[in-house]
Design an enzyme around this catalytic site. Sequence first.
Site, PDB file in Angstrom:
ATOM      1  NE  ARG A 103      72.485 -23.727  58.115  1.00  0.00           N
ATOM      2  CZ  ARG A 103      73.517 -23.675  58.779  1.00  0.00           C
ATOM      3  NH1 ARG A 103      74.600 -23.960  58.159  1.00  0.00           N
ATOM      4  NH2 ARG A 103      73.708 -23.135  59.985  1.00  0.00           N
ATOM      5  CB  THR A 107      68.492 -32.222  57.447  1.00  0.00           C
ATOM      6  OG1 THR A 107      67.951 -31.006  57.005  1.00  0.00           O
ATOM      7  CG2 THR A 107      67.300 -33.221  57.948  1.00  0.00           C
ATOM      8  CG  ASP A 199      70.910 -16.445  62.901  1.00  0.00           C
ATOM      9  OD1 ASP A 199      70.804 -15.818  62.141  1.00  0.00           O
ATOM     10  OD2 ASP A 199      70.404 -17.688  62.839  1.00  0.00           O
ATOM     11  CG  ASP A 202      68.106 -15.069  64.889  1.00  0.00           C
ATOM     12  OD1 ASP A 202      66.905 -14.750  64.421  1.00  0.00           O
ATOM     13  OD2 ASP A 202      68.340 -16.112  65.376  1.00  0.00           O
TER      14      ASP A 202
END
Length: 208
Positions: A103, A107, A199, A202
């Site tokens: 991603r 944006t 995340d 991560d």
Amino acid sequence: MGIIHESQHPLVKQKLTILRRTSTDPKVFRELIREITLLLCYEATFDLALEPISVNTPLGTADGYNLVEKVGLVPILRAGLGMVNGVWEMMPGSEVWHIGLYRDEETLQPVAYYNKLPDAPTVQVCLILDPMLATGGSSVAAVDTLKTWGVDRIKYVGILAAPEGIEALQYAHPDVDVYVAKVDAHLNDIGFIVPGLGDAGDRQFGTI
Ligand code: PRP
């Protein structure tokens, strides 16, 4: 409209609680992703087609079943990788097809970077594996890719979803069933699920 299935299983609820916790380290985080995915896939595969067969037991003959459909496990790189192995052990006859999407942080649009699907589909049912359904952009792109490949029975299996992402996926692909551990409250202004777990890529790979 596809099913939106939020697991009510006590083990899923308890494991998700530990998964969310900031102090959970990457090793435990990976174990929990694997275990929760197994439980969710147990629920997501309830309607796989069977054909009757008979088997010889030491004492006679018993009625039994074969899975008819070939299942494709489709992890979305990279956070979906940790969702593969547990399910694959449960369904060793399934195929694993990776799709690379990330991603764009500005944006929030999905960017495709890996796809080695052969020309003709080799499976009848696909389980997309990706822990986070946030804006829905990545899941819509993954379903687009699989439908273009020629698969029309597709289910999404994730850990957490935002209502915004579910709405986007249902709008684009109303035939896709969604199985998640929890639908969380909302997205924040940078597209993260709240309260979420941070995340998922991560935290699995220790790259925070
Ligand atoms: C995360 C997640 C999904 C996507 C969800 O991946 O694993 O693929 O974002 O967001 P969306 O619903 O708004 O599209 P990320 O882009 O962080 O890549 P990574 O798995 O490589 O860390």
